[in-house]
Design an enzyme around this catalytic site. Structure first.
Site, short mmCIF file in Angstrom:
data_model
loop_
_atom_site.label_atom_id
_atom_site.label_comp_id
_atom_site.label_asym_id
_atom_site.label_seq_id
_atom_site.Cartn_x
_atom_site.Cartn_y
_atom_site.Cartn_z
N LYS A 174 0.83 -1.20 0.00
CA LYS A 174 0.00 0.00 0.00
C LYS A 174 0.87 1.26 0.00
O LYS A 174 0.63 2.19 -0.77
CB LYS A 174 -0.89 0.01 1.26
CG LYS A 174 -1.59 1.34 1.50
CD LYS A 174 -2.48 1.30 2.71
CE LYS A 174 -1.86 1.70 4.00
NZ LYS A 174 -1.44 3.11 4.12
N ASN A 175 1.89 1.26 0.85
CA ASN A 175 2.67 2.49 1.00
C ASN A 175 3.62 2.74 -0.17
O ASN A 175 4.24 3.80 -0.25
CB ASN A 175 3.43 2.48 2.33
CG ASN A 175 2.48 2.64 3.50
OD1 ASN A 175 1.29 2.87 3.32
ND2 ASN A 175 3.01 2.52 4.72
N CYS B 168 -6.06 12.34 11.83
CA CYS B 168 -6.55 11.00 11.48
C CYS B 168 -6.67 10.17 12.74
O CYS B 168 -6.48 10.67 13.83
CB CYS B 168 -5.64 10.35 10.45
SG CYS B 168 -4.14 9.67 11.16
N ARG C 263 -2.03 14.85 12.08
CA ARG C 263 -1.16 14.41 10.97
C ARG C 263 -0.67 15.65 10.24
O ARG C 263 -1.13 15.96 9.14
CB ARG C 263 -2.00 13.51 10.06
CG ARG C 263 -1.21 12.54 9.23
CD ARG C 263 -1.14 11.19 9.87
NE ARG C 263 -0.33 10.27 9.09
CZ ARG C 263 -0.68 9.03 8.80
NH1 ARG C 263 -1.82 8.56 9.21
NH2 ARG C 263 0.13 8.25 8.12
N ASP D 142 3.87 0.64 12.05
CA ASP D 142 2.72 -0.07 11.45
C ASP D 142 2.64 -1.54 11.90
O ASP D 142 1.62 -2.18 11.67
CB ASP D 142 2.82 -0.01 9.92
CG ASP D 142 2.49 1.38 9.39
OD1 ASP D 142 1.98 2.22 10.15
OD2 ASP D 142 2.73 1.62 8.18
N ARG E 131 -8.73 -0.61 3.90
CA ARG E 131 -7.83 0.42 3.37
C ARG E 131 -6.49 -0.17 2.96
O ARG E 131 -5.85 0.34 2.05
CB ARG E 131 -7.57 1.49 4.45
CG ARG E 131 -8.68 2.48 4.65
CD ARG E 131 -8.22 3.60 5.57
NE ARG E 131 -6.86 3.98 5.21
CZ ARG E 131 -5.89 4.23 6.08
NH1 ARG E 131 -6.11 4.19 7.36
NH2 ARG E 131 -4.68 4.54 5.66
C1 UD1 Z 1 3.83 6.82 6.31
C2 UD1 Z 1 3.02 5.57 6.06
C3 UD1 Z 1 2.38 5.08 7.35
C4 UD1 Z 1 3.43 4.91 8.43
C5 UD1 Z 1 4.28 6.16 8.59
C6 UD1 Z 1 5.43 6.00 9.54
C7 UD1 Z 1 2.31 5.90 3.76
C8 UD1 Z 1 1.18 6.11 2.82
N1 UD1 Z 1 2.00 5.86 5.08
O1 UD1 Z 1 2.93 7.81 6.75
O2 UD1 Z 1 1.75 3.83 7.09
O3 UD1 Z 1 2.80 4.64 9.65
O4 UD1 Z 1 4.82 6.55 7.31
O5 UD1 Z 1 6.24 4.97 9.14
O6 UD1 Z 1 3.43 5.71 3.36
N2 UD1 Z 1 5.33 14.68 10.70
C9 UD1 Z 1 5.36 16.03 10.99
N3 UD1 Z 1 5.27 16.93 9.96
C10 UD1 Z 1 5.14 16.53 8.67
C11 UD1 Z 1 5.11 15.15 8.37
C12 UD1 Z 1 5.20 14.24 9.42
O7 UD1 Z 1 5.48 16.43 12.14
O8 UD1 Z 1 5.06 17.40 7.79
C13 UD1 Z 1 5.42 13.69 11.78
C14 UD1 Z 1 4.15 12.85 11.93
O9 UD1 Z 1 3.18 13.47 12.73
C15 UD1 Z 1 4.67 11.59 12.58
C16 UD1 Z 1 6.07 11.46 11.97
O10 UD1 Z 1 6.41 12.74 11.45
O11 UD1 Z 1 4.81 11.79 13.95
C17 UD1 Z 1 6.20 10.44 10.88
O12 UD1 Z 1 5.26 10.68 9.88
P1 UD1 Z 1 5.53 10.33 8.35
O13 UD1 Z 1 6.79 9.54 8.22
O14 UD1 Z 1 5.37 11.56 7.56
O15 UD1 Z 1 4.30 9.35 8.06
P2 UD1 Z 1 3.39 9.35 6.77
O16 UD1 Z 1 4.22 9.61 5.56
O17 UD1 Z 1 2.18 10.15 7.02
#
Ligand code: UD1
Length: 424
Positions: free
Chosen positions: A23-24, A117, A122, A306, A398
């Site tokens: 998925k990711n 979420c 997020r 995850d 999902r």
């Molecule tokens: C992706 C994965 C999700 C997984 C996560 C962490 C996809 C579609 N989803 O989510 O399944 O659980 O990585 O491995 O690939 N953060 C900020 N600011 C930002 C972006 C992130 O503070 O602009 C923080 C988030 O709140 C979180 C951390 O960074 O605490 C990690 O998030 P991130 O690696 O961005 O996760 P996703 O890409 O949303």
């Protein structure tokens, strides 16, 4: 009427599944198709609710996306819009990944803020500040993001934390920028590497993914390609945990152990016999597991957030206590209350959860709180005596093509059924 999952636990697993596509990986790749001139065919594309949401976004932008058996063919030549409606944005939390791609393709993008979420807030501040550094003007107004960039210019961007989504979003925008972009403190997840491989298969010049510095030489004209997405390491982790929970002997075809080495290490420490061969992974597990040392979630190559819930579910009947520390998301223990209904003993305090193994679990009516939390309920149900009715399975859909089908192939008593009035 909604559907639910019906699982009858207490019997060891035996069987084999081929692991679905990740998925990711597929979600950022679907956004990346916007950069290619020509048809992209994604082989073995997993049929997931989040993939459907991405397909609806592509179609709303004017693109063509068609299923051809197990393949998804996407042609973005006819794109004639660069905005995504609030309704579509809300369907999938990772829709922010379209921002970089639309901006690179159209020079502007208008979409709503993806918002919070199930796992807590997020934020996408890293995505936005990185895009601004590449030259985008972004106005945030009433929950909407209005982005303009007559020209994007490559440069070095340092991420405050190695966000997966921000790394991918910036890789996509950087493909449309003039000059070279280097993303430092980039996420190192295998899915980031898969996005790089896809982009390069389309003619992009991306290097360094898998390390903490990703370089993109922008301005290449990208063409279509045929691409097979990486197998889903979290789906594989889920089924390994299912075998650990119920006991038995299973084989997972198509997954390489190196992508989930922290998960297999934890399961081995708990007493499972996990082996790899050329084609996949086998797991043989019997009797009660042992408690293991602290499980601390961390960015890749650390233990994946995850897989936290499914490993916790596998350890519910272990001997001793295991400490979990969730370091990525604020609100990632929502499955705990539901597991407790099945007889689990878990104490949560902030980021920490302590699981004390119990001798028996029992079936119960439970509700999915989020995607991986829902998968954890399935893992626990396989070890529980009697029937477990799992509702709100839209969360599971999902990220898993058909979890009941896969669990049945692994020898479990699992089926989808229509919800009745008594199910909440
Ligand atoms: C992706 C994965 C999700 C997984 C996560 C962490 C996809 C579609 N989803 O989510 O399944 O659980 O990585 O491995 O690939 N953060 C900020 N600011 C930002 C972006 C992130 O503070 O602009 C923080 C988030 O709140 C979180 C951390 O960074 O605490 C990690 O998030 P991130 O690696 O961005 O996760 P996703 O890409 O949303």
């Amino acid at each position: 009427m909604s559907q639910l999952l019906l699982l009858r636990g207490g019997r060891p697993l035996s069987g084999e599944v081929t692991v679905q596509g990740a998925k990711n990986s597929v979600l950022p790749i679907l956004a990346a198709t916007l950069l290619a001139k020509g048809q992209v065919v994604l082989r073995g594309c997993p049929r997931l609710r989040d993939v459907d949401a991405s397909v609806r976004i592509l179609r709303a932008l004017g693109c063509d996306a068609r299923w051809e058996g197990e393949d998804l063919a996407v042609d973005t030549a006819a794109l004639d819009r660069c905005e995504i409606s609030d309704l579509l944005m809300r369907e999938m939390r990772s829709s922010a990944i379209f921002l970089g791609a639309i901006l690179a393709r159209c020079g502007r993008a208008d979409l709503s803020y993806p918002g919070g979420c199930e796992l807590g807030p997020r934020p996408i501040d890293l995505h936005l500040s990185g895009l601004r550094e590449l030259g985008a003007e972004i106005r945030e107004e009433g929950g909407f993001l209005h982005c303009r960039a007559a020209k994007l210019r490559g440069r070095e961007i340092l991420l405050r934390m190695p966000s997966v989504g921000a790394t991918e979003n910036l890789m996509l925008a950087a493909c449309g920028a003039e000059g070279t972009t280097v993303i430092t403190n980039a996420a190192r997840e295998p899915e980031v590497v898969d996005l790089q491989n896809f982009l390069n298969a389309c003619g992009a010049r991306v290097s360094g993914a898998g390390s903490s510095a990703v370089a993109v030489e922008g301005g290449q004209v990208l063409h279509g390609c045929v691409y097979r997405v990486l197998p889903d390491r979290i789906a594989a982790a889920t089924y390994l945990c299912a075998a650990a929970s119920a006991g038995g002997d299973i084989y997972l075809r198509g997954i390489e152990e190196r992508y989930l080495a922290t998960v297999t290490a934890a399961l081995r420490a708990a007493g499972c016999d996990i082996r790899r061969d050329q084609a996949g992974l086998s797991a043989r597990c019997a009797g009660r597991l042992r408690a293991i040392g602290p499980v601390q979630t961390a960015p890749y190559p650390g233990f994946p957030t995850d897989a936290q819930a499914v490993l916790m579910a596998a350890l519910l009947r272990s001997q001793g206590a295991t400490v979990f520390e969730e370091n990525i998301f604020e609100n990632r223990y929502r499955h705990v209350g539901e597991l407790t209904r099945m007889g689990a003993e878990i104490r949560v305090s902030g980021r920490v959860a302590v699981v004390t193994g119990v001798e028996r679990l029992h079936g119960a009516p439970v509700r999915c709180t989020d995607l991986r939390g829902g998968a954890a309920l399935c893992v626990a149900a396989l070890a529980a005596e009697g029937e477990t009715r799992i509702t709100q399975i839209c969360h599971i859909d999902r990220g898993y093509e058909d979890i009941a089908r896969d669990l049945r192939a692994l020898g479990a008593d699992a089926e989808r059924a229509e919800q009745t009035e008594n199910d909440s």
